[in-house]
Scaffold this motif. Structure first.
Motif, short mmCIF file in Angstrom:
data_model
loop_
_atom_site.label_atom_id
_atom_site.label_comp_id
_atom_site.label_asym_id
_atom_site.label_seq_id
_atom_site.Cartn_x
_atom_site.Cartn_y
_atom_site.Cartn_z
N PHE A 262 22.54 31.45 32.97
CA PHE A 262 23.69 32.38 32.55
C PHE A 262 24.13 33.37 33.93
O PHE A 262 23.23 33.69 34.70
CB PHE A 262 22.55 33.56 31.86
N ASP A 263 25.36 33.24 34.04
CA ASP A 263 25.97 33.85 35.32
C ASP A 263 27.49 33.98 34.89
O ASP A 263 28.12 33.31 34.13
CB ASP A 263 25.76 32.72 36.52
N THR A 264 27.94 34.82 35.89
CA THR A 264 29.48 35.07 35.79
C THR A 264 30.12 34.19 36.81
O THR A 264 29.51 34.17 38.14
CB THR A 264 29.83 36.71 36.22
N ASP A 265 30.95 33.46 36.18
CA ASP A 265 31.55 32.45 37.21
C ASP A 265 33.01 33.01 38.07
O ASP A 265 33.05 33.37 38.93
CB ASP A 265 31.96 31.10 36.47
N HIS A 266 34.13 33.20 36.90
CA HIS A 266 35.07 33.76 37.45
C HIS A 266 35.87 34.38 36.35
O HIS A 266 35.60 34.32 35.19
CB HIS A 266 36.02 32.99 38.15
N LEU A 267 37.01 35.36 36.72
CA LEU A 267 37.75 35.91 35.57
C LEU A 267 39.17 35.47 35.79
O LEU A 267 39.75 35.44 36.94
CB LEU A 267 37.78 37.54 35.56
N THR A 268 40.14 34.95 34.61
CA THR A 268 41.28 34.62 34.91
C THR A 268 42.33 34.89 34.10
O THR A 268 41.90 35.84 33.01
CB THR A 268 41.39 33.00 34.65
N PHE A 269 43.62 35.04 34.79
CA PHE A 269 44.59 35.56 33.70
C PHE A 269 45.56 34.21 33.76
O PHE A 269 46.32 33.92 34.82
CB PHE A 269 45.31 36.67 34.55
N GLY A 270 45.65 33.43 32.48
CA GLY A 270 46.29 32.35 32.39
C GLY A 270 45.68 31.39 33.59
O GLY A 270 44.30 31.23 33.58
N ALA A 271 46.39 30.79 34.36
CA ALA A 271 45.70 29.67 35.30
C ALA A 271 45.68 30.57 36.50
O ALA A 271 45.05 29.89 37.39
CB ALA A 271 46.91 28.88 35.61
N GLU A 272 45.75 31.86 36.62
CA GLU A 272 45.32 32.56 38.02
C GLU A 272 43.98 33.12 37.96
O GLU A 272 43.61 33.65 36.97
CB GLU A 272 46.32 33.59 38.16
N VAL A 273 43.16 32.75 39.06
CA VAL A 273 42.02 33.49 38.99
C VAL A 273 41.81 34.71 39.81
O VAL A 273 42.42 34.97 40.74
CB VAL A 273 40.83 32.34 39.87
N LEU A 274 41.63 35.68 39.04
CA LEU A 274 41.79 37.34 39.35
C LEU A 274 40.50 37.57 40.40
O LEU A 274 40.50 38.34 41.12
CB LEU A 274 41.81 38.12 38.27
N TYR A 275 39.52 36.91 39.93
CA TYR A 275 38.21 37.33 40.61
C TYR A 275 37.21 36.22 40.63
O TYR A 275 36.92 35.59 39.53
CB TYR A 275 37.38 38.64 39.88
N ARG A 276 36.43 35.90 41.66
CA ARG A 276 35.48 34.81 41.52
C ARG A 276 34.23 35.67 42.18
O ARG A 276 34.10 36.24 43.22
CB ARG A 276 35.79 33.77 42.49
N ASN A 277 33.10 35.38 41.52
CA ASN A 277 31.64 35.88 41.61
C ASN A 277 31.44 35.40 43.07
O ASN A 277 31.07 34.32 43.31
CB ASN A 277 30.89 35.83 40.71
N PRO A 278 31.18 36.29 44.12
CA PRO A 278 30.63 35.79 45.44
C PRO A 278 29.08 35.67 45.30
O PRO A 278 28.61 34.96 46.20
CB PRO A 278 31.14 37.10 46.30
N TYR A 279 28.38 35.96 44.38
CA TYR A 279 27.03 36.00 44.28
C TYR A 279 26.38 34.93 43.06
O TYR A 279 25.53 35.24 42.61
CB TYR A 279 26.12 37.40 44.11
N GLN A 280 27.18 34.08 42.66
CA GLN A 280 26.98 33.01 41.66
C GLN A 280 25.49 32.43 42.10
O GLN A 280 25.35 31.76 43.27
CB GLN A 280 27.85 31.99 41.52
#
Length: 343
Positions: A262-280
């Motif tokens: 269980f972990d946060t990977d990233h958040l996207t808007f369409g094909a654009e990655v808005l945020y990527r978890n630096p501590y995955q």
């Protein structure tokens, strides 16, 4: 390796010693001996002999200003828990004493939470135009004001505040202590306010215990000149006669047959990655990710390798406006803040 120490040993201080990543927590200053996973110092002098690169102050509001002054007087960079002083006179006095030192940052972590960081990135991309209004109903006082100012891109300056309070019965099943043995339905106060900034409108809506009461939705609306973001949903005008609805989507591992944990990977808007978890891989919740990011950013700042994470002037401004909201609700009148030294 950047090192830091913490003054305080309460629930908020615990986040800071648990979440060091590339930073090294030298220990905690506590008035009483404790069994902690980091060294415990019984005095500030003992702690400072280890020469931390910065010190986190996680102590009660009324203690914070004096501790900040002492650390600045010793030339030690400070990351001060919010707010840096409890009252307006205290904010002004603190700025007078240490404001020009450049040594004080404020531990305002909300903009570094994954969902907020993604929304901020989207707002700043211009896809919904220039931001004109921000509604926050999730957290209180200075945290909510910080969110308004961040999304609006609002600087520090006079604002106009109107506010009101209402009371209604509400079930209260959960608090910081955990689930209630027997759920009580009891009066809960809601404070509703509008804050007029030079850059746009902020709307504040907070109900008692909203942090923990899961019966209450957390709501965020960011309106621009070409559309708006409501929580995770974005409506925008992309061309004449063309309105597009696109959600912000969080990729969360560990559901169903996903065996990655269980972990946060990233958040996207369409094909654009808005945020990527630096501590995955660490399985942290959003608050933990935000505070770890804040610590890392503070380390970069003290090494002169990056910008200040949240300057004292901004932390003071947030709480100054929060106090104006409370004053407007208390007095049932319009409150207009004036020019201040930190502007």
């Amino acid at each position: 390796m950047t090192t830091y120490a913490i003054v305080g040993s309460g629930w908020r201080a615990e986040y800071f010693w648990r979440l060091a990543d590339e930073l090294d927590c030298l220990g905690v200053v506590s008035r009483r001996p404790q069994d902690l996973p980091v060294p415990v110092f019984t005095s500030l002098d003992e702690c400072l002999r280890h020469k931390p690169d910065f010190v986190v102050t996680a102590v009660p509001w009324q203690v914070t200003p004096g501790l900040i002054r002492e650390l600045v007087g010793r030339g030690v960079p400070v990351l001060a828990e919010t707010p840096p002083a409890p009252h307006l006179d205290g904010l002004r006095a603190l700025w007078h004493d240490v404001g020009e030192s450049g040594l004080v940052q404020v531990a305002e972590q909300y903009s570094r939470m994954p969902a907020h960081a993604a929304r901020i990135a989207l707002a700043r991309s211009g896809v919904i135009g220039d931001i004109t209004r921000v509604d926050v109903s999730s957290t209180h006082q200075y945290h909510a004001v910080s969110s308004m100012r961040t999304f609006l891109g609002a600087g520090r300056g006079p604002v106009e505040v109107r506010a009101t309070r209402t009371t209604a019965l509400l079930a209260d099943p959960l608090s910081r202590a955990g689930w209630a043995e027997e759920v009580e339905t009891k009066p809960a106060v809601t404070t509703f306010a509008t804050v007029v900034f030079e850059e746009g409108l902020g709307v504040y809506d907070f109900t008692d215990n909203q942090w923990h009461n899961q019966l209450l939705h957390r709501r965020l609306l960011v309106r621009g000149t070409r559309g708006e973001l409501a929580d995770q949903d974005v409506l925008r005008l992309t061309a004449d006669r063309t309105i597009v609805h696109t959600p912000i989507v969080r990729r969360q591992t560990g559901y169903d047959l996903d065996l990655d944990g269980f972990d946060t990977d990233h958040l996207t808007f369409g094909a654009e990655v808005l945020y990527r978890n630096p501590y995955q891989g660490r399985r942290w919740n959003d608050e933990e990710i935000a505070i770890a990011t804040l610590l890392a950013d503070t380390g970069t700042w003290v090494r002169d390798e990056g910008p200040p994470p949240y300057p004292l002037a901004d932390g003071i401004e947030d709480h100054r406006i929060a106090l104006a909201i409370e004053e407007a609700a208390d007095r049932d009148t319009v409150v207009r803040t004036g020019p201040e030294a930190w502007h």
